[in-house]
Design an enzyme around this catalytic site. Structure first.
Site, short mmCIF file in Angstrom:
data_model
loop_
_atom_site.label_atom_id
_atom_site.label_comp_id
_atom_site.label_asym_id
_atom_site.label_seq_id
_atom_site.Cartn_x
_atom_site.Cartn_y
_atom_site.Cartn_z
CB SER A 44 -1.52 -0.42 1.00
OG SER A 44 -1.98 1.08 0.89
CB THR A 45 0.92 4.28 2.32
OG1 THR A 45 0.05 4.34 2.49
CG2 THR A 45 1.88 5.26 2.17
CG HIS A 70 -4.30 -0.76 -0.26
ND1 HIS A 70 -4.02 -0.92 0.77
CD2 HIS A 70 -4.60 -2.10 -1.09
CE1 HIS A 70 -4.45 -2.31 1.20
NE2 HIS A 70 -4.56 -2.89 -0.08
CG MET A 164 -2.37 3.58 6.95
SD MET A 164 -2.93 5.40 7.06
CE MET A 164 -0.64 5.78 5.68
CG ASP A 167 -6.01 -5.60 2.52
OD1 ASP A 167 -6.35 -6.41 2.25
OD2 ASP A 167 -5.80 -5.06 1.47
#
Length: 229
Positions: A44-45, A70, A164, A167
């Site tokens: 993600s991030t 993401h 972050m 998930d």
């Protein structure tokens, strides 16, 4: 003095945080359909750069790799194309029903969950699912990991990178319980030590490695598996 409005405030809409059950049930105890190794990656991030570092260091002889990052749907196709220009592996945005090919990386499109499914003949294929967000994300790492745990089990290698939230943590535990081998990115090399931290808290990982060490470890793990076939 002015009058304060006595009208009631509209309640804030809270998006429900579904788990992977809303997309597919967990299945345990199944024998993998094939001995083909599959690698699944969640991020993600900070993941766009982490994926560049990881994937560009891998040789073209790797087994198929499925990636959930993401990212909004307007960007996943161009992101895959950029990685394709930088990597020895072929990198593409995943389409529904593609037979998995060695040397190919399948990036989840921003509008759908990416799942592993059985192919019409022996082997695996991609599946896209436009169901509700899981952990408030679509695509969701938990969905990808659960599908791989259900079908590939011990023939899977899972990797969770910077990001972050949580998930992918439960999905990584499910992969481990199905016999997969899992790697989590370490805190020092993460932009956000959220998703790996949550996976480690559940004891879903076998190893915690800096980002720059993950590619060589994957190559070694794949070679080890091929030598036992």
């Amino acid at each position: 003095m002015g009058q304060f409005s006595r009208e009631p405030l509209a309640p804030m809409e809270v998006v429900p945080s579904h788990n992977a059950d809303i997309i597919l049930p967990r299945q345990t105890g199944r024998t993998p359909l094939t001995r083909q190794t599959v690698i699944v990656v969640g991020s993600s991030t900070g993941g766009t750069e982490a994926l560049r570092v990881l994937l560009s260091a891998l040789p073209p002889t790797m087994p198929p790799i499925l990636v959930t990052q993401h990212m909004p749907e307007l960007f996943t196709k161009s992101f895959a194309a950029r990685l394709d220009s930088l990597c020895q592996l072929q990198v593409k945005e995943a389409e529904d029903g593609e037979r998995l090919q060695a040397g190919t990386v399948y990036i989840a499109p921003g509008h759908s969950h990416l799942l592993l499914k059985s192919a019409t003949t022996i082997g695996y294929a991609t599946s896209l699912h436009h169901g509700p967000p899981v952990n408030r994300h679509r695509p969701s790492v938990d969905v990808l990991f659960r599908s791989a745990a259900n079908l590939a089990g011990k023939n899977c290698i899972g990797v969770i990178l910077t990001g972050m939230g949580r998930d992918g943590a439960q999905g990584m535990l499910e992969l481990k319980e199905a016999g997969a081998y899992n790697i989590a990115q370490d805190e020092a090399s993460c932009v956000v030590f959220g998703m790996p931290k949550e996976a480690i808290a559940l004891k879903g990982q076998h190893e915690v490695l800096p980002l720059t060490s993950i590619a060589s470890r994957l190559v070694a793990l794949v070679a080890q598996r091929q030598s036992t076939v």
